[in-house]
Motif scaffolding. Structure first.
Motif, short mmCIF file in Angstrom:
data_model
loop_
_atom_site.label_atom_id
_atom_site.label_comp_id
_atom_site.label_asym_id
_atom_site.label_seq_id
_atom_site.Cartn_x
_atom_site.Cartn_y
_atom_site.Cartn_z
N ALA A 136 -103.31 14.26 -11.64
CA ALA A 136 -102.61 15.50 -12.00
C ALA A 136 -103.63 16.60 -12.27
N ARG A 137 -103.39 17.76 -11.66
CA ARG A 137 -104.32 18.88 -11.84
C ARG A 137 -103.92 19.79 -12.99
N SER A 138 -102.75 19.59 -13.54
CA SER A 138 -102.28 20.46 -14.62
C SER A 138 -101.31 19.69 -15.51
N LYS A 139 -101.02 20.27 -16.65
CA LYS A 139 -100.05 19.67 -17.57
C LYS A 139 -98.67 19.61 -16.91
N THR A 140 -98.35 20.59 -16.12
CA THR A 140 -97.06 20.61 -15.43
C THR A 140 -96.94 19.44 -14.46
N GLU A 141 -98.01 19.18 -13.70
CA GLU A 141 -98.00 18.05 -12.77
C GLU A 141 -97.91 16.72 -13.51
N LEU A 142 -98.63 16.63 -14.64
CA LEU A 142 -98.59 15.40 -15.42
C LEU A 142 -97.19 15.18 -15.99
N ASP A 143 -96.58 16.24 -16.48
CA ASP A 143 -95.20 16.13 -16.99
C ASP A 143 -94.27 15.61 -15.90
N ALA A 144 -94.45 16.11 -14.68
CA ALA A 144 -93.59 15.71 -13.57
C ALA A 144 -93.78 14.24 -13.23
N ILE A 145 -95.03 13.76 -13.26
CA ILE A 145 -95.31 12.36 -12.97
C ILE A 145 -94.67 11.47 -14.03
N VAL A 146 -94.81 11.88 -15.31
CA VAL A 146 -94.24 11.09 -16.40
C VAL A 146 -92.72 11.01 -16.25
N GLU A 147 -92.08 12.14 -16.01
CA GLU A 147 -90.63 12.15 -15.88
C GLU A 147 -90.18 11.32 -14.68
N SER A 148 -90.84 11.49 -13.55
CA SER A 148 -90.48 10.75 -12.35
C SER A 148 -90.64 9.24 -12.55
N SER A 149 -91.73 8.84 -13.19
CA SER A 149 -91.99 7.41 -13.41
C SER A 149 -90.95 6.81 -14.36
N LEU A 150 -90.62 7.53 -15.41
CA LEU A 150 -89.60 7.03 -16.35
C LEU A 150 -88.23 6.95 -15.68
N LYS A 151 -87.95 7.90 -14.79
CA LYS A 151 -86.67 7.85 -14.07
C LYS A 151 -86.63 6.66 -13.14
N ARG A 152 -87.73 6.42 -12.42
CA ARG A 152 -87.78 5.27 -11.50
C ARG A 152 -87.66 3.95 -12.25
N ALA A 153 -88.14 3.94 -13.49
CA ALA A 153 -88.04 2.73 -14.31
C ALA A 153 -86.71 2.65 -15.05
#
Length: 273
Positions: A136-153
């Motif tokens: 992740a290059r920014s906090k926004t990208e990191l937030d998106a990865i966290v949300e996406s991963s939690l949704k997939r789980a």
């Protein structure tokens, strides 16, 4: 071990054939494992097919978890362990001296028997891997990865209002799904699961099994399980281990209804194990 009737086996494996053409994702050739002078695994040849769930079954101490740990070089962490033979990921030997083991383990993630969230917040549990791998290059990208991963789980809706609370405060089933979210946050290609439901209650187990079925659309999964019902429910291929040997491997439906080896039949029906 749970004993299965023929009717329950046929119900569990019905319509579990893969829709997509089979592609080999990982391949083990003549894989052997030694712990000091003791040999724990003998000449195992096994294909892991892409976007399928492969279940490894067999009695305790038969070598199934030992083989699983070979697939992302977790045996490297054991001082006296030695692996022989060849294991490839997309045709590349994962034991080649030029392989970056950290990168390998980001491609081949692992979920352990007992939920083991970090002593950090829910958010930080998932963000940890992407952060150290520079995904992740920014906090926004990191937030998106966290949300996406939690949704997939299948966990996001349950924790979205308490992302900054400790992950250890979740229930056992939620903790295991958090560990799955943590594993998929670094975009692995293969997920290894070592008895992921053995510490969970039946309701949490059912949720994780549903999740496994959803995840195989995007990931290749290898699961070690003692539950014959679980192997029949979640897998497309099953491999039977006994005394460090691979007894046989094949489509789950055939393995559970018409295995080639009597040892497989005896184990599945509860005659030993």
């Amino acid at each position: 071990m749970n004993i299965m009737s023929e009717a329950s086996i046929e119900t569990a494996v019905n319509d579990r054939t893969a829709a997509a053409p089979e592609t080999v994702k990982m391949r083990g050739e003549k894989v052997g494992v030694f712990y000091g002078d003791k040999q724990a695994l003998f000449d195992v040849d096994l294909l892991v097919r892409q976007n399928q769930v492969t279940a490894l079954i067999g009695p305790s101490g038969c070598g199934k978890s030992t083989f699983l740990r070979c697939l992302n070089r977790m045996n490297d962490t054991i001082d006296n362990a030695r692996v022989v033979g060849r294991i490839t990921l997309d045709g590349e030997d994962i034991y080649d001296r030029n392989i970056d083991v950290v990168e390998l383990r980001s491609r081949v993630g692992m979920v352990f028997q007992k939920p083991n969230p970090f002593p950090k917040s829910i958010y930080e549990n998932v963000a940890y891997g992407p952060r150290i791998h520079g995904l992740a290059r920014s906090k926004t990208e990191l937030d998106a990865i966290v949300e996406s991963s939690l949704k997939r789980a299948g966990l996001f809706n349950e924790v979205k209002d308490r992302l900054h609370e400790p992950g250890t405060g979740l229930s056992g089933g939620q903790q295991q799904r958090l560990c799955i979210a943590r594993a998929i946050a670094v975009s692995p290609e293969v997920i290894l699961m070592d008895e992921p439901c053995s510490a969970l209650d039946p309701i949490a187990t059912a949720r994780v099994e549903e999740l496994i079925d959803e995840l195989r659309e995007n990931y290749t999964i290898v699961i070690v399980t003692h539950s014959m019902q679980q192997a029949a429910r979640v897998s497309q291929r099953t491999a039977m281990f006994h005394l460090g040997n691979l007894v046989e491997e094949g489509p789950t439906e055939k393995m559970f209804t018409n295995p080639d080896d009597k040892r497989t039949q005896d184990y599945i029906t509860g005659r030993f194990g």
